[in-house]
Structures are given as C-alpha cells and as structure tokens.
Design a protein around this motif. Structure first.
Motif, short mmCIF file in Angstrom:
data_model
loop_
_atom_site.label_atom_id
_atom_site.label_comp_id
_atom_site.label_asym_id
_atom_site.label_seq_id
_atom_site.Cartn_x
_atom_site.Cartn_y
_atom_site.Cartn_z
N ASP A 173 41.90 31.24 49.52
CA ASP A 173 41.72 31.34 48.07
C ASP A 173 40.99 32.63 47.70
N VAL A 174 39.93 32.96 48.45
CA VAL A 174 39.18 34.18 48.17
C VAL A 174 40.02 35.41 48.49
N HIS A 175 40.75 35.36 49.57
CA HIS A 175 41.56 36.51 49.97
C HIS A 175 42.70 36.76 49.00
N GLU A 176 43.32 35.69 48.49
CA GLU A 176 44.46 35.86 47.60
C GLU A 176 44.04 36.11 46.15
N ARG A 177 43.01 35.44 45.69
CA ARG A 177 42.64 35.54 44.27
C ARG A 177 41.68 36.70 43.99
N HIS A 178 40.92 37.09 44.99
CA HIS A 178 39.91 38.13 44.77
C HIS A 178 40.11 39.34 45.67
N GLY A 179 41.18 39.35 46.44
CA GLY A 179 41.43 40.48 47.31
C GLY A 179 40.52 40.54 48.52
N GLY A 180 39.86 39.43 48.83
CA GLY A 180 38.95 39.38 49.97
C GLY A 180 37.51 39.24 49.52
N PRO A 181 36.59 39.24 50.49
CA PRO A 181 35.19 38.96 50.17
C PRO A 181 34.37 40.16 49.73
#
Length: 261
Positions: A173-181
C-alpha cells in the motif's frame, strides 16, 4: 490494508480498519465491529515463536537537522543500537516519566517491519523484504545519556518508552500509493500544538540503505523492526501531556505521559 492487534472482551484479536471501526478477524467473531475507543490497542505486530526474540534496531542521528539541533556532526555510517521488545507499548497507552528526570522527549519515527528473511540484501532489492510500516515514538531520557554515539540502556530501553502503532500498513500500500517510504510527512503535536515536522526524504540513510547495511552482517527475520530516526523539533514532555506522532499514509499514534503516584 491497515491491520491492528487489540485486546477486547477478555481476549486478544487481530483486526483491520473498516469504516472508522475495527473489524475483528478472530474466526468465531469474524466480521464483528468494535469502536476504536472500546479496544485496548496493542503493538500491531504478530507474536513470534518463544524460541525467537524479536530484534528491534533503532537509528540515532539519522536526520541531518536533528544532528544539527544537538550540535553533532551527521554520522558517516548508520548509528544503530538494539532495544528490547519490553519497551514497546500500544496506541492510546501511557508512558512513564521516571521521577527526578529533567528532560524526556519524544521521537516520531517511521518503523519498518521486516516481512521475510533478509541476508546480504542489495539496496535495489531491499524493499521487497519489507512486510509493512507503522509509527513509533521512541522516547529518550536525556538526563542519563552518556554519549550520543553510544545511546545507553537507561536512555532508550525502558518499559513503555516506545509506543508503536496504531496500524501496521501493508508495504504494498505504501509503495503503490506513496511511491515508497521515502517521501512521507512526519508530525508531532504536544497537547494539540505542533512541535515537530519533517519528511522521511530527509533521512541520511534511507530505508533500502539500512536494510542493505544491517543484512550485510546479520540476518533479519520476519517481524523484526527497524526504527529509522527522527527529525529536529524535540521538546521536553511532562506528566499529563498527550503526544500524537503521525506519519502520512501510516497513521496517528497517541500516547500520554504519566508518573509514579
């Protein structure tokens, strides 16, 4: 998906966020909804087998502005130390301010939860080994700090000193929605007043670098944690203060400072 671990009705349950409530995953109660305020929030981490303790790795001075705030040169390699799992506590819990302490401060940190065994991982592949992310507040007792480059046990390893949660957010979810951490806004409020702001892009050593670094000399196992450091803006916290540490896309972690009666 946002996952949680709670105590409710005399038992411990895994749950997910659903429409502003907690939806239980316990087979006998699957689909039952519980209000946030009716649950006791636990660290959102799966229990490990008794024979394997959880490794909790934490970073010091991993934001240049925080190093500058403390009048230290930014480290040239990760400045890491190990914490015990007994220091972890859940969302809406209480953290004890020891008697006689003159300076105890929060540290809003992105916590990385390892998802599969990692050994000699290359930086380019590192995020494939992340299971999820959560928020940590790694309190420090500055009075007993012996050396910024060797954070000692009494500074960072006290019971209740590391609230974590409320959610474990799936890595995908973080990788897809926010481009990673590495582009997430961080913020801390004390009694509703903003006292700290930053962004994970300002880490000196980013998440892939940290996984490559640690896995080069030790094996990271599923459920292990990496606490990635905090930006500048730390202030002293007194009994009764309500501290909210939040990270974009991950959640808001609430904690209250208390003291011995």
């Amino acid at each position: 998906m946002k996952r949680a671990r709670i105590a409710w009705a005399g038992a411990v349950h895994d749950a997910v966020e659903a429409g502003g409530q907690l939806e239980l995953l316990t087979p006998a109660l699957k689909g039952r909804h519980v209000a946030f305020e009716d649950a006791v929030w636990l660290p959102p981490l799966q229990p490990l087998p008794p024979q394997r303790p959880r490794t909790v790795l934490a970073l010091g001075l991993n934001y240049a502005d925080h190093a500058k705030e403390l009048a230290f040169k930014a480290p040239e390699e990760p400045l890491a130390f190990v914490k015990g799992e007994a220091s972890l506590t859940g969302h809406r819990g209480f953290t004890l301010r020891p008697p006689g302490v003159t300076f105890m401060h929060y540290e809003c940190e992105l916590a990385v939860v390892i998802g599969r065994t990692a050994k000699h991982v290359k930086k380019a592949d590192a995020l494939d080994f992340v299971g999820g992310y959560t928020v940590a507040n790694d309190y420090a007792i500055r009075d007993v700090l012996e050396n910024w480059y060797r954070p000692n046990l009494r500074v960072k390893n006290r019971d209740t000193c590391t609230p974590i949660g409320p959610w474990l957010v799936d890595a995908v979810d973080v990788h897809e929605r926010h481009g990673g951490p590495m582009n997430l806004a961080l913020q801390t409020t004390v009694n509703g007043k903003v006292t700290q702001q930053g962004n994970t892009r300002d880490m000196i050593f980013d998440v892939p670098t940290l996984i490559e670094y640690f896995s080069s000399f030790m094996t990271l196992q599923p459920g292990d944690l990496i606490l990635t450091g905090t930006p500048d803006g730390v202030v002293d916290c007194q009994p009764g203060d309500v501290i909210v540490t939040s990270i974009e896309g991950i959640g808001e972690l609430t904690n209250t400072i208390t003291q011995h009666p």
